[in-house]
Design an enzyme around this catalytic site. Structure first.
Site, PDB file in Angstrom:
ATOM      1  N   HIS A 141       1.004  -1.123   0.056  1.00 12.13           N
ATOM      2  CA  HIS A 141       0.035  -0.088   0.047  1.00 12.13           C
ATOM      3  C   HIS A 141       0.766   1.353   0.090  1.00 12.13           C
ATOM      4  CE1 HIS A 141      -3.212  -2.756   1.220  1.00 12.13           C
ATOM      5  NE2 HIS A 141      -4.106  -1.946   0.665  1.00 12.13           N
ATOM      6  N   LYS A 145      -0.752   4.982   4.559  1.00 13.75           N
ATOM      7  CA  LYS A 145      -1.694   3.845   5.162  1.00 13.75           C
ATOM      8  C   LYS A 145      -1.267   4.034   6.700  1.00 13.75           C
ATOM      9  CE  LYS A 145      -3.976  -0.238   4.889  1.00 13.75           C
ATOM     10  NZ  LYS A 145      -5.065   0.129   5.032  1.00 13.75           N
TER      11      LYS A 145
HETATM   12  N1  LIG Z   1     -12.777  -1.254   3.034  1.00 13.69           N
HETATM   13  C1  LIG Z   1     -12.288  -0.795   2.019  1.00 13.69           C
HETATM   14  O1  LIG Z   1     -12.554  -1.092   0.912  1.00 13.69           O
HETATM   15  C2  LIG Z   1     -11.272   0.389   1.995  1.00 13.69           C
HETATM   16  C3  LIG Z   1     -10.882   0.708   3.327  1.00 13.69           C
HETATM   17  N2  LIG Z   1     -10.134   1.932   3.311  1.00 13.69           N
HETATM   18  C4  LIG Z   1      -9.753   2.162   4.761  1.00 13.69           C
HETATM   19  O2  LIG Z   1     -10.515   3.478   4.960  1.00 13.69           O
HETATM   20  C5  LIG Z   1      -9.897   4.243   6.055  1.00 13.69           C
HETATM   21  C6  LIG Z   1      -9.573   5.777   5.312  1.00 13.69           C
HETATM   22  O3  LIG Z   1      -8.910   5.651   4.305  1.00 13.69           O
HETATM   23  P1  LIG Z   1      -8.011   6.961   3.928  1.00 13.69           P
HETATM   24  O4  LIG Z   1      -9.468   7.829   3.150  1.00 13.69           O
HETATM   25  O5  LIG Z   1      -7.199   6.485   2.706  1.00 13.69           O
HETATM   26  O6  LIG Z   1      -7.360   7.522   4.940  1.00 13.69           O
HETATM   27  P2  LIG Z   1      -7.268   9.063   5.266  1.00 13.69           P
HETATM   28  O7  LIG Z   1      -6.451   9.433   6.398  1.00 13.69           O
HETATM   29  O8  LIG Z   1      -7.184   9.708   4.041  1.00 13.69           O
HETATM   30  O9  LIG Z   1      -8.613   9.599   5.448  1.00 13.69           O
HETATM   31  C7  LIG Z   1      -9.420   9.412   6.918  1.00 13.69           C
HETATM   32  C8  LIG Z   1      -9.976  10.852   7.207  1.00 13.69           C
HETATM   33  O10 LIG Z   1     -10.472  10.740   8.592  1.00 13.69           O
HETATM   34  C9  LIG Z   1     -10.020  11.588   9.464  1.00 13.69           C
HETATM   35  N3  LIG Z   1      -9.986  11.135  10.939  1.00 13.69           N
HETATM   36  C10 LIG Z   1      -8.883  10.852  11.481  1.00 13.69           C
HETATM   37  N4  LIG Z   1      -9.225  10.266  12.975  1.00 13.69           N
HETATM   38  C11 LIG Z   1     -10.551  10.817  12.889  1.00 13.69           C
HETATM   39  C12 LIG Z   1     -11.575  10.914  13.758  1.00 13.69           C
HETATM   40  N5  LIG Z   1     -11.439  10.356  15.324  1.00 13.69           N
HETATM   41  N6  LIG Z   1     -12.721  11.125  13.743  1.00 13.69           N
HETATM   42  C13 LIG Z   1     -13.147  11.693  12.698  1.00 13.69           C
HETATM   43  N7  LIG Z   1     -12.298  11.696  11.388  1.00 13.69           N
HETATM   44  C14 LIG Z   1     -11.272  11.197  11.673  1.00 13.69           C
HETATM   45  C15 LIG Z   1      -8.644  11.839   8.976  1.00 13.69           C
HETATM   46  O11 LIG Z   1      -8.251  13.086   9.463  1.00 13.69           O
HETATM   47  P3  LIG Z   1      -6.513  13.237   9.514  1.00 13.69           P
HETATM   48  O12 LIG Z   1      -6.122  13.232   8.242  1.00 13.69           O
HETATM   49  O13 LIG Z   1      -6.282  14.197  10.468  1.00 13.69           O
HETATM   50  O14 LIG Z   1      -6.163  11.816  10.258  1.00 13.69           O
HETATM   51  C16 LIG Z   1      -8.978  11.917   7.255  1.00 13.69           C
HETATM   52  O15 LIG Z   1      -9.507  13.070   6.794  1.00 13.69           O
HETATM   53  C17 LIG Z   1      -8.784   3.486   6.631  1.00 13.69           C
HETATM   54  O16 LIG Z   1      -9.034   2.890   7.621  1.00 13.69           O
HETATM   55  C18 LIG Z   1      -8.375   2.583   5.181  1.00 13.69           C
HETATM   56  O17 LIG Z   1      -7.768   1.501   5.417  1.00 13.69           O
HETATM   57  C19 LIG Z   1      -9.494   2.444   2.396  1.00 13.69           C
HETATM   58  C20 LIG Z   1      -9.730   2.115   0.953  1.00 13.69           C
HETATM   59  C21 LIG Z   1     -10.690   0.759   1.078  1.00 13.69           C
HETATM   60  O1  LIG Z   2      -5.992   2.207   2.975  1.00 17.18           O
HETATM   61  C1  LIG Z   2      -5.994   1.941   1.894  1.00 17.18           C
HETATM   62  O2  LIG Z   2      -5.712   2.658   0.980  1.00 17.18           O
HETATM   63  C2  LIG Z   2      -6.754   0.517   1.867  1.00 17.18           C
HETATM   64  N1  LIG Z   2      -7.286   0.038   2.787  1.00 17.18           N
HETATM   65  C3  LIG Z   2      -7.913  -1.212   2.661  1.00 17.18           C
HETATM   66  C4  LIG Z   2      -7.179  -2.301   3.640  1.00 17.18           C
HETATM   67  O3  LIG Z   2      -6.633  -1.969   4.638  1.00 17.18           O
HETATM   68  O4  LIG Z   2      -7.139  -3.422   3.008  1.00 17.18           O
HETATM   69  C5  LIG Z   2      -8.453  -1.541   1.319  1.00 17.18           C
HETATM   70  C6  LIG Z   2      -7.387  -1.326   0.342  1.00 17.18           C
HETATM   71  O5  LIG Z   2      -6.667  -2.355   0.157  1.00 17.18           O
HETATM   72  C7  LIG Z   2      -7.005   0.021   0.296  1.00 17.18           C
END
Ligand SMILES: NC(=O)C1=CN([C@@H]2O[C@H](COP(=O)(O)OP(=O)(O)OC[C@H]3O[C@@H](n4cnc5c(N)ncnc54)[C@H](OP(=O)(O)O)[C@@H]3O)[C@@H](O)[C@H]2O)C=CC1
Ligand SMILES: O=C(O)C1=N[C@H](C(=O)O)C[C@H](O)C1
Length: 249
Positions: A141, A145
């Site tokens: 990744h 992450k």
């Molecule tokens: N299930 C799936 O298919 C997928 C899951 N994911 C997961 O989704 C999540 C988000 O990914 P991604 O968008 O890349 O991450 P980012 O860090 O870019 O986005 C997360 C957002 O949430 C904010 N945040 C952090 N802590 C809190 C809190 N306590 N309350 C409210 N908001 C908060 C962050 O702020 P700040 O930047 O200040 O930390 C940021 O704006 C991760 O856990 C990732 O692994 C991602 C892609 C696919």
């Molecule tokens: O954080 C990401 O970007 C992603 N998170 C998910 C994971 O933890 O598996 C899904 C995807 O691979 C992207």
């Protein structure tokens, strides 16, 4: 369908805002993000779920595992179905979600893409035929992450482990000078670098032959589209704990 988007100002949140704006039958009525003012949004954004005044049909969460309890409390208080895409969840988090799913519909998965869920099924099938092969999972990744190993790596490992009556032990990375690999292990390895969207490879290594099954995500859109589909699926569901297998049936 009215949606509250948790993590609306993060990387996945921005992709969802872009894609939902292009859809006719779904709109974001509020966002939740600790960085509430990072972007100008056409909906109100709150720092915490407890501040949110709006009531939606579904909540989609792509934020951070530390935000889960507050979002879950809001969902339970307002009886709003919840799609959890956030990874890095603990065993306790999953227990809380399972318990809460007796009162509201909850959808949770470590990967919203169709391809990874097909890979997960293929890997489980392969494991049942390759009982003595050594199994290792490698995930790659981007360098932003925060959780390792990925939610997807756990999803795949748990699914394979079901083929072994959950008797396998997960080993994270390898380091040392005196321990051989044991057959009861599933090795899980995390690589972080650059802008890799997401790559998962399952290796089955046997005597004189190897099978590798690999999925590469080329864009974050696949996860956002999967989450939108999950929200539509969950909206009219009874209380319960749902995952991709329920939706793809
Ligand atoms: N299930 C799936 O298919 C997928 C899951 N994911 C997961 O989704 C999540 C988000 O990914 P991604 O968008 O890349 O991450 P980012 O860090 O870019 O986005 C997360 C957002 O949430 C904010 N945040 C952090 N802590 C809190 C809190 N306590 N309350 C409210 N908001 C908060 C962050 O702020 P700040 O930047 O200040 O930390 C940021 O704006 C991760 O856990 C990732 O692994 C991602 C892609 C696919
Ligand atoms: O954080 C990401 O970007 C992603 N998170 C998910 C994971 O933890 O598996 C899904 C995807 O691979 C992207």
């Amino acid at each position: 369908m009215k949606v509250i988007l948790s993590g609306c100002n993060g990387k996945m949140g921005r992709v969802l805002v872009k894609l939902i704006t292009q859809e006719k039958d779904i709109e974001i009525i509020a966002g939740i993000d600790i960085n509430a003012n990072k972007f100008k949004n056409p909906f109100p954004v709150y720092k915490n779920a407890c501040e949110c005044k709006e009531k939606a049909d579904v909540i989609i969460d792509f934020s951070h595992h530390s935000a889960l309890l507050e979002i879950l409390k809001y969902s339970l208080d307002t009886k709003t179905p919840l799609v959890v895409a956030t990874t890095g969840l603990s065993g306790e988090d999953l227990k809380n979600l399972t318990e809460a799913s007796k009162q509201i519909p909850i959808f949770q998965t470590g990967n919203m893409s169709l391809g990874v869920n097909v890979l997960t099924d293929l890997a489980k099938k392969a494991a049942t035929s390759l009982k003595d092969f050594d199994i290792e999972i490698i995930e790659k990744h981007h360098n932003e992450k925060v959780d390792a190993p990925s939610g997807t790596a756990y999803l795949i490992a748990n699914s394979i482990n079901e083929a072994f009556q959950n008797e396998k032990e997960f080993i994270y990375g390898r380091y040392g000078r005196s321990e051989k690999r044991k057959n009861k292990e599933i090795g899980i390895h995390a690589i972080r670098g650059g802008s890799i969207v997401g790559e998962h490879t399952v290796i089955f290594a046997g005597p004189d032959e190897i099978i590798e099954i690999k999925h590469t995500a080329l864009s974050k859109d696949i996860f956002a589209l999967g989450a939108i589909k999950a929200a539509k699926f969950l909206k009219s569901k009874q209380n319960g704990f749902y995952n991709m297998n329920d939706m793809l049936k």
